[in-house]
Write a protein that holds these residues in place. Sequence first.
Motif, short mmCIF file in Angstrom:
data_model
loop_
_atom_site.label_atom_id
_atom_site.label_comp_id
_atom_site.label_asym_id
_atom_site.label_seq_id
_atom_site.Cartn_x
_atom_site.Cartn_y
_atom_site.Cartn_z
N ALA A 65 -5.47 5.97 3.86
CA ALA A 65 -6.25 6.67 4.88
C ALA A 65 -6.58 5.69 6.01
O ALA A 65 -6.79 4.50 5.75
CB ALA A 65 -7.53 7.26 4.29
N MET A 66 -6.64 6.22 7.22
CA MET A 66 -6.98 5.40 8.39
C MET A 66 -8.26 5.93 9.02
O MET A 66 -8.47 7.14 9.13
CB MET A 66 -5.84 5.42 9.41
N GLN A 67 -9.10 5.00 9.40
CA GLN A 67 -10.41 5.33 9.95
C GLN A 67 -10.28 6.19 11.20
O GLN A 67 -9.58 5.86 12.15
CB GLN A 67 -11.17 4.04 10.28
N GLY A 68 -10.96 7.34 11.20
CA GLY A 68 -10.99 8.23 12.35
C GLY A 68 -9.74 9.04 12.55
O GLY A 68 -9.65 9.78 13.54
N LYS A 69 -8.77 8.97 11.63
CA LYS A 69 -7.50 9.69 11.83
C LYS A 69 -7.13 10.59 10.65
O LYS A 69 -6.71 11.73 10.85
CB LYS A 69 -6.36 8.69 12.10
N VAL B 35 -13.77 -1.22 7.34
CA VAL B 35 -14.26 -0.40 8.43
C VAL B 35 -14.34 -1.27 9.68
O VAL B 35 -14.93 -2.35 9.65
CB VAL B 35 -15.64 0.23 8.10
N ASP B 36 -13.69 -0.85 10.74
CA ASP B 36 -13.60 -1.63 11.97
C ASP B 36 -13.07 -3.03 11.70
O ASP B 36 -13.50 -4.01 12.31
CB ASP B 36 -14.97 -1.71 12.66
N GLY B 37 -12.14 -3.12 10.74
CA GLY B 37 -11.55 -4.41 10.42
C GLY B 37 -12.37 -5.26 9.48
O GLY B 37 -11.89 -6.33 9.04
N GLU B 38 -13.58 -4.86 9.10
CA GLU B 38 -14.43 -5.64 8.21
C GLU B 38 -14.26 -5.16 6.78
O GLU B 38 -14.33 -3.96 6.49
CB GLU B 38 -15.90 -5.52 8.62
N PHE B 39 -14.06 -6.11 5.88
CA PHE B 39 -13.86 -5.79 4.47
C PHE B 39 -15.16 -5.30 3.84
O PHE B 39 -16.23 -5.88 4.06
CB PHE B 39 -13.35 -7.02 3.72
N GLN C 185 -13.99 7.78 7.52
CA GLN C 185 -14.73 6.83 8.33
C GLN C 185 -14.35 5.38 8.00
O GLN C 185 -14.92 4.45 8.56
CB GLN C 185 -16.23 7.01 8.12
N VAL C 186 -13.43 5.21 7.07
CA VAL C 186 -12.97 3.88 6.67
C VAL C 186 -11.45 3.89 6.56
O VAL C 186 -10.82 4.95 6.61
CB VAL C 186 -13.58 3.46 5.32
N THR C 187 -10.90 2.70 6.41
CA THR C 187 -9.46 2.54 6.20
C THR C 187 -9.22 2.06 4.78
O THR C 187 -9.86 1.10 4.33
CB THR C 187 -8.87 1.54 7.21
#
Length: 305
Positions: free
Chosen positions: A147-151, A169-173, A200-202
């Motif tokens: 899953a990709m954040q926001g997509k 999330v936003d590149g932060e683990f 909301q997360v990747t």
Amino acid sequence: MGENASFWESLIYAHPTCTTWKQEAEGSIYHLASILFVVGFMGGSGFFGLLYVFSLLGLGFLCSSVWAWLDVCAADIFSWNFILFAICFVQFIYVTYQVRSVSFDREFQELYSALFQPLGISLTVYRKIVLCCDAEVVTLEKEHCYAMQGKTPIDKLSLLVSGRIRVTVDGEFLHYIFPLQFLDSPEWDSLRPTEEGIFQVTLTAETDCRYVAWRRKKLYLLFAKHRFISRLFSILIGSDIAEKLYALNDRVHVGKGFRYDIRLPNFYHVSLPETPPVQPSHHLQRGSPRRQPTGVTNCSSFGAH
């Protein structure tokens, strides 16, 4: 009343009582049948318990039939015992067919042994759960995104079978997801059946992964038909979310010297004695653990897995 009394009197007193008993014991076949009956009635529950019971009872009735045919020479005793043997034999074949029909692939069998069997879930109920995901295990290659954040839309519920998933999330683990944990339990819990949403997360595969996925609509239809399965998933998802929240507990900080404890949303634990306690301006919002609590710093997002 008189007719009933005479009937019972004739039933009880019409036949002579046993004044003398046989000195010799019955043959070994009769005693073998009795032993099989005793052992057979000690069987357990479930498919394999039924196989145990019907196999031993069937052998017991077969021995009784042989005893009635050879020693007693009584056609009625032989007939009844042979009929009961036939019934047990048919039941044994039927249960064997059921056991074979609910056999699973190796990964689903391991999943049942590790997660569902300890909860007392029968194979027939587990079969409904497996059929709901089309008995398919999906492969996710290393560094590929689940899953990709926001997509990515929230349209399924997945359970990791093997491998490790990295949550950012936003590149932060944030943390990892390990086998026997749900990939998207917070998203599932945060949405109603008629609502739609996006991640909301990747979620990225740290290694080659395998997971089982249930489509939301199909799983809700299963819940509507079987309330027990609905309660089962509710417990599993709730426990999974709690584990993810506690995994994030040490990563959530509020200012220097304060650690936020998710078990006590109205209090902050002070690690420096000389620092006065600070009352938070907002409480932890109810809902998905991926939502960021207001006033929390040094953690760009609160929760995911």
